[in-house]
Design a protein around this motif. Structure first.
Motif, short mmCIF file in Angstrom:
data_model
loop_
_atom_site.label_atom_id
_atom_site.label_comp_id
_atom_site.label_asym_id
_atom_site.label_seq_id
_atom_site.Cartn_x
_atom_site.Cartn_y
_atom_site.Cartn_z
N LEU A 10 0.84 -1.19 0.00
CA LEU A 10 0.00 0.00 0.00
C LEU A 10 0.88 1.25 0.00
CD1 LEU A 10 -2.83 -1.01 2.50
CD2 LEU A 10 -2.87 -1.05 -0.01
N CYS A 11 0.42 2.27 -0.67
CA CYS A 11 1.14 3.53 -0.78
C CYS A 11 1.23 4.21 0.59
CB CYS A 11 0.41 4.43 -1.77
SG CYS A 11 1.25 6.00 -2.08
N THR A 12 2.33 4.87 0.82
CA THR A 12 2.54 5.67 2.03
C THR A 12 2.91 7.10 1.61
OG1 THR A 12 4.91 5.27 2.20
CG2 THR A 12 3.45 3.63 3.23
N PRO A 13 2.80 8.05 2.52
CA PRO A 13 3.19 9.42 2.18
C PRO A 13 4.64 9.52 1.67
CG PRO A 13 1.94 9.43 4.21
CD PRO A 13 2.20 7.97 3.87
N GLU A 14 5.50 8.64 2.15
CA GLU A 14 6.90 8.67 1.72
C GLU A 14 7.07 8.33 0.24
OE1 GLU A 14 6.41 8.66 5.83
OE2 GLU A 14 5.84 6.97 4.55
N ASP A 15 6.08 7.66 -0.35
CA ASP A 15 6.15 7.28 -1.77
C ASP A 15 5.79 8.43 -2.71
OD1 ASP A 15 6.71 4.61 -1.06
OD2 ASP A 15 4.55 4.18 -0.86
N LEU A 16 5.14 9.47 -2.18
CA LEU A 16 4.60 10.52 -3.05
C LEU A 16 5.64 11.21 -3.94
CD1 LEU A 16 1.80 12.11 -0.86
CD2 LEU A 16 1.57 10.52 -2.79
N PRO A 17 6.81 11.57 -3.45
CA PRO A 17 7.76 12.25 -4.36
C PRO A 17 8.09 11.40 -5.60
CG PRO A 17 8.45 12.57 -2.10
CD PRO A 17 7.32 11.57 -2.06
N ALA A 18 8.34 10.12 -5.42
CA ALA A 18 8.67 9.27 -6.57
C ALA A 18 7.46 9.10 -7.49
CB ALA A 18 9.15 7.90 -6.09
N LEU A 19 6.26 9.00 -6.92
CA LEU A 19 5.06 8.85 -7.75
C LEU A 19 4.73 10.14 -8.49
CD1 LEU A 19 2.84 6.71 -5.38
CD2 LEU A 19 4.24 5.94 -7.31
N HIS A 20 4.87 11.28 -7.81
CA HIS A 20 4.62 12.56 -8.47
C HIS A 20 5.58 12.77 -9.64
CE1 HIS A 20 1.43 13.90 -5.96
NE2 HIS A 20 2.17 14.04 -4.87
N ALA A 21 6.82 12.32 -9.48
CA ALA A 21 7.81 12.47 -10.55
C ALA A 21 7.42 11.68 -11.80
CB ALA A 21 9.19 12.02 -10.05
N LYS A 22 6.59 10.65 -11.64
CA LYS A 22 6.16 9.82 -12.76
C LYS A 22 4.86 10.30 -13.40
CE LYS A 22 9.02 6.25 -12.82
NZ LYS A 22 9.66 5.81 -14.05
N GLU A 23 4.18 11.24 -12.76
CA GLU A 23 2.89 11.69 -13.26
C GLU A 23 3.07 12.53 -14.52
OE1 GLU A 23 0.56 13.58 -10.21
OE2 GLU A 23 0.59 11.80 -8.96
N PRO A 24 2.24 12.29 -15.54
CA PRO A 24 2.37 13.08 -16.77
C PRO A 24 2.02 14.56 -16.55
CG PRO A 24 0.48 11.60 -16.90
CD PRO A 24 1.22 11.27 -15.64
N HIS A 25 1.16 14.82 -15.58
CA HIS A 25 0.77 16.20 -15.26
C HIS A 25 0.90 16.38 -13.75
CE1 HIS A 25 -0.62 16.32 -19.32
NE2 HIS A 25 -1.52 15.39 -19.09
N PRO A 26 2.11 16.70 -13.27
CA PRO A 26 2.34 16.79 -11.83
C PRO A 26 1.40 17.73 -11.09
CG PRO A 26 4.42 16.83 -13.02
CD PRO A 26 3.33 16.94 -14.05
N ALA A 27 0.89 18.76 -11.77
CA ALA A 27 -0.01 19.69 -11.11
C ALA A 27 -1.32 19.00 -10.69
CB ALA A 27 -0.33 20.87 -12.03
N ALA A 28 -1.63 17.89 -11.30
CA ALA A 28 -2.87 17.18 -10.98
C ALA A 28 -2.78 16.46 -9.64
CB ALA A 28 -3.21 16.18 -12.08
N ARG A 29 -1.58 16.12 -9.19
CA ARG A 29 -1.36 15.47 -7.89
C ARG A 29 -2.22 14.20 -7.75
NH1 ARG A 29 3.03 17.48 -5.87
NH2 ARG A 29 2.44 16.99 -3.76
N ILE A 30 -2.20 13.36 -8.76
CA ILE A 30 -3.04 12.16 -8.79
C ILE A 30 -2.70 11.23 -7.63
CG2 ILE A 30 -3.60 10.09 -10.12
CD1 ILE A 30 -3.13 11.89 -12.65
N ALA A 31 -1.42 10.97 -7.42
CA ALA A 31 -1.02 10.07 -6.32
C ALA A 31 -1.49 10.62 -4.98
CB ALA A 31 0.50 9.88 -6.33
N GLN A 32 -1.36 11.91 -4.77
CA GLN A 32 -1.81 12.53 -3.52
C GLN A 32 -3.31 12.31 -3.33
OE1 GLN A 32 -0.04 14.31 -1.08
NE2 GLN A 32 -1.97 14.24 0.03
N ARG A 33 -4.08 12.46 -4.39
CA ARG A 33 -5.53 12.28 -4.30
C ARG A 33 -5.89 10.83 -3.96
NH1 ARG A 33 -7.25 15.24 -9.68
NH2 ARG A 33 -9.17 14.10 -9.31
N HIS A 34 -5.18 9.87 -4.57
CA HIS A 34 -5.44 8.47 -4.23
C HIS A 34 -5.07 8.18 -2.78
CE1 HIS A 34 -6.69 6.93 -8.07
NE2 HIS A 34 -5.57 7.27 -8.68
N LEU A 35 -3.95 8.72 -2.33
CA LEU A 35 -3.53 8.49 -0.94
C LEU A 35 -4.54 9.08 0.03
CD1 LEU A 35 -1.30 7.24 0.80
CD2 LEU A 35 -0.17 9.47 0.78
#
Length: 163
Positions: A10-35
């Protein structure tokens, strides 16, 4: 030469920087919204890794108000990580979570025109139910602006009793 195994958790807050770096549109903060949805409950956000690098993510939506509960959603393997087992690892992990929560089947929706996803889902033992659902999808443009579009998706199911 040995290949590192894929791990899923399961995703943790510590994973967010690496996941955000993979997002095609970082401004959308998709990983943050899922978390955030995971923290609210009835929603599991899983991440696959190899050697500490994220390969992809997926969700198991266990909202009891969803008629397709539990529903596998947002299975996304990064293009450079495809065909290496990450989709299978993610779905297996989330199916095990569903079993642990007492579910006996998992559903998913897919665009009937998605020629890449359908064979993959069939290979993961999902079968079409013959049902279709109108699904609202959020699309996000390069500036992070969200639009909601609707699509008619085919419903697939997998029994968790037959392994």
């Amino acid at each position: 030469m040995s290949v590192e195994l894929i791990t899923v958790r399961l995703c943790t807050p510590e994973d967010l920087p690496a996941l955000h770096a993979k997002e095609p549109h970082p401004a959308a903060r998709i990983a943050q919204r899922h978390l955030e949805r995971q923290a609210a409950g009835d929603y599991l956000y899983a991440v696959a890794f190899r050697e500490g690098a994220p390969l992809g993510t997926s969700v198991l939506d266990c909202d009891p108000d969803n008629p397709l509960c539990p529903e596998l959603k947002n299975l996304w393997v990064y293009p450079e990580s495809r065909r290496q087992g990450a989709a299978r690892a993610l779905t297996t992990f989330l199916e095990e979570q569903a079993t642990g929560l007492g579910f006996v089947e998992v559903f998913l929706r897919v665009n009937p025109d998605n020629e890449a996803a359908i064979p993959m889902y069939i290979g993961l033992d999902y079968t079409p139910t013959g049902d279709h659902e109108v699904t609202p999808y959020e699309t996000i443009d390069s500036s992070g602006v969200t639009q909601v579009e609707q699509q008619l998706d085919a419903v697939y199911r997998k029994s968790l009793l037959v392994r």
